[in-house]
Design a protein around this motif. Structure first.
Motif, PDB file in Angstrom:
ATOM      1  N   ILE A 251     -11.404   2.949   9.014  1.00 47.76           N
ATOM      2  CA  ILE A 251     -10.274   2.037   9.202  1.00 47.76           C
ATOM      3  C   ILE A 251     -10.117   1.688  10.679  1.00 47.76           C
ATOM      4  O   ILE A 251     -10.149   2.560  11.546  1.00 47.76           O
ATOM      5  N   CYS A 252      -9.953   0.406  10.963  1.00 48.46           N
ATOM      6  CA  CYS A 252      -9.731  -0.137  12.309  1.00 48.46           C
ATOM      7  C   CYS A 252     -10.973  -0.069  13.200  1.00 48.46           C
ATOM      8  O   CYS A 252     -10.898  -0.454  14.369  1.00 48.46           O
ATOM      9  N   LYS A 253     -12.083   0.398  12.672  1.00 46.53           N
ATOM     10  CA  LYS A 253     -13.297   0.480  13.483  1.00 46.53           C
ATOM     11  C   LYS A 253     -14.497  -0.188  12.829  1.00 46.53           C
ATOM     12  O   LYS A 253     -15.230  -0.920  13.481  1.00 46.53           O
ATOM     13  N   ASN A 254     -14.694   0.069  11.548  1.00 45.66           N
ATOM     14  CA  ASN A 254     -15.848  -0.521  10.884  1.00 45.66           C
ATOM     15  C   ASN A 254     -15.528  -0.810   9.422  1.00 45.66           C
ATOM     16  O   ASN A 254     -15.256   0.109   8.645  1.00 45.66           O
ATOM     17  N   GLY A 255     -15.528  -2.086   9.066  1.00 47.14           N
ATOM     18  CA  GLY A 255     -15.237  -2.476   7.691  1.00 47.14           C
ATOM     19  C   GLY A 255     -14.486  -3.792   7.646  1.00 47.14           C
ATOM     20  O   GLY A 255     -13.920  -4.240   8.643  1.00 47.14           O
TER      21      GLY A 255
ATOM     22  N   GLY B 140     -17.793  -3.310  -3.897  1.00 46.95           N
ATOM     23  CA  GLY B 140     -18.225  -2.562  -2.714  1.00 46.95           C
ATOM     24  C   GLY B 140     -17.436  -1.281  -2.556  1.00 46.95           C
ATOM     25  O   GLY B 140     -16.451  -1.035  -3.259  1.00 46.95           O
ATOM     26  N   LYS B 141     -17.849  -0.463  -1.623  1.00 49.07           N
ATOM     27  CA  LYS B 141     -17.141   0.780  -1.334  1.00 49.07           C
ATOM     28  C   LYS B 141     -15.829   0.458  -0.628  1.00 49.07           C
ATOM     29  O   LYS B 141     -15.769  -0.423   0.238  1.00 49.07           O
ATOM     30  N   VAL B 142     -14.761   1.173  -0.975  1.00 50.76           N
ATOM     31  CA  VAL B 142     -13.436   0.924  -0.399  1.00 50.76           C
ATOM     32  C   VAL B 142     -12.809   2.234   0.045  1.00 50.76           C
ATOM     33  O   VAL B 142     -12.853   3.228  -0.687  1.00 50.76           O
ATOM     34  N   ILE B 143     -12.235   2.233   1.248  1.00 46.93           N
ATOM     35  CA  ILE B 143     -11.438   3.369   1.717  1.00 46.93           C
ATOM     36  C   ILE B 143     -10.091   2.825   2.166  1.00 46.93           C
ATOM     37  O   ILE B 143      -9.936   1.631   2.438  1.00 46.93           O
ATOM     38  N   ASP B 144      -9.085   3.724   2.244  1.00 44.77           N
ATOM     39  CA  ASP B 144      -7.773   3.276   2.692  1.00 44.77           C
ATOM     40  C   ASP B 144      -7.109   4.335   3.545  1.00 44.77           C
ATOM     41  O   ASP B 144      -7.650   5.430   3.749  1.00 44.77           O
ATOM     42  N   ASN B 145      -5.922   3.997   4.083  1.00 43.59           N
ATOM     43  CA  ASN B 145      -5.135   4.958   4.854  1.00 43.59           C
ATOM     44  C   ASN B 145      -3.711   4.973   4.342  1.00 43.59           C
ATOM     45  O   ASN B 145      -3.368   4.278   3.392  1.00 43.59           O
TER      46      ASN B 145
END
Length: 332
Positions: free
Chosen positions: A35-39, A69-74
């Motif tokens: 998050i906030c760096k790559n994506g 696609g691959k997903v991440i969150d915060n």
């Protein structure tokens, strides 16, 4: 996964690398998502977009698809994926409808106390008739900024809300007598009741009167140096204010470019610093006892061959910024 992404008016990323996007084009990237760096960043709920990007006028919002696609969150409900595709741009009516549906489900009918979400609703003029009664003053403040319900909010218990009402130019005949100085200040900034507010007990209010250019012949003698400084900003009475006992007033006189031949010898370095910024008599100020004044001389590009050897590092640093004597300063 579907979601929403905000871009600037040129369809470029608002933060980060400023990447340019196009509708219906598939984008992918390599590397580990962070998050906030790559994506490719987005939000699942539209309202979360406006928690991150609050410049509504200069923000365009698009419906997106991560194409499995691959997903991440915060924890802030911000997500990112290694794949993204802009499906369509949302127009104002669509945005309002989506936010209104969200409000119906999670806020209005469920007594949600999420202040930021309520403020977003206000900015889109959604449910102002309900939010005007919100217990949080910041929500009512935003309602007032929308120009809604001013006849009620003029009597609000919180000064911030009444100030916002005054800024709308409403109820000034009443708010001129408000107990809070910031409310009366807002009234003065509207140019209302200056003949009364010139005698206000609070100097900030009187300074606002001076800013309107009213009663300068009286305010030039005000007990507050900040009021007299405002008078100087108006270019009034400089021949008198040049001798003012407070340096901040004389500083404003110098900013007007008045009396520099006298102010070059002022006892306060801030005043002499302004004289240097005006480019006046730099041949004298190059030898000033104060390093910040000499640094201002450097900023004018004057005397670099002398000031490159100045005993103060701050001055030499400014010389380096001018690109002078770098072969010497590299070993400073």
């Amino acid at each position: 996964m579907k979601g929403y992404k905000a871009l600037n008016n040129n369809m470029c990323a608002i933060y980060g690398n400023g990447m340019q996007y196009k509708l219906n084009k598939e984008y992918t990237l390599d590397g580990e998502l962070e998050i906030c760096k790559n994506g490719f960043h987005f939000c699942e709920d539209l309202i979360d977009v406006y928690k991150i990007y609050n410049d509504i006028k200069n923000t365009r919002v698009f419906e997106i698809d991560t194409m499995d696609g691959k997903v991440i969150d915060n924890e802030a409900n911000k997500k990112c994926s290694n794949k993204i595709k802009l499906i369509k741009e949302l127009h104002k009516d669509e945005i309002r409808q989506i936010l209104e549906n969200y409000a119906d489900k999670y806020i209005i009918n469920n007594r949600n106390d999420n202040i930021s979400e309520k403020i977003i609703l206000c900015k889109f003029s959604i449910y102002l008739d309900k939010l005007i009664n919100d217990e949080n003053c910041n929500v009512r403040l935003e309602v007032a900024k929308q120009g809604y319900g001013l006849d009620k909010l003029v009597n609000d218990q919180h000064w911030k809300v009444r100030t916002a009402v005054a800024e709308q130019g409403y109820g000034l005949d009443k708010l001129i007598n408000d107990e809070d100085r910031y409310v009366r200040l807002a009234v003065a900034e509207q140019g209302y009741g200056l003949d009364k507010l010139i005698n206000d007990p609070d100097w900030k209010v009187r300074a606002a009167v001076a800013e309107q250019g009213y009663g300068l012949d009286k305010l030039i003698n005000d007990e507050s140096p900040f009021v007299r400084s405002e008078v100087a900003k108006q270019g009034y009475g400089l021949d008198k204010l040049i001798n003012d006992q407070h340096w901040n007033v004389r500083l404003e006189v110098a900013k007007q470019g008045y009396g520099l031949d006298k102010l070059i010898n002022d006892q306060h370095w801030n005043v002499r610093l302004e004289v240097a910024k005006q480019g006046y008599n730099l041949d004298i100020l190059i030898n000033d006892e104060n390093p910040y004044v000499r640094a201002a001389v450097v900023e004018q590009g004057y005397g670099l061959d002398i000031l490159v050897n100045d005993p103060d590092w701050h001055v030499r640093s400014e010389v380096a910024k001018q690109g002078y004597g770098l072969d010497k300063l590299i070993n400073d």
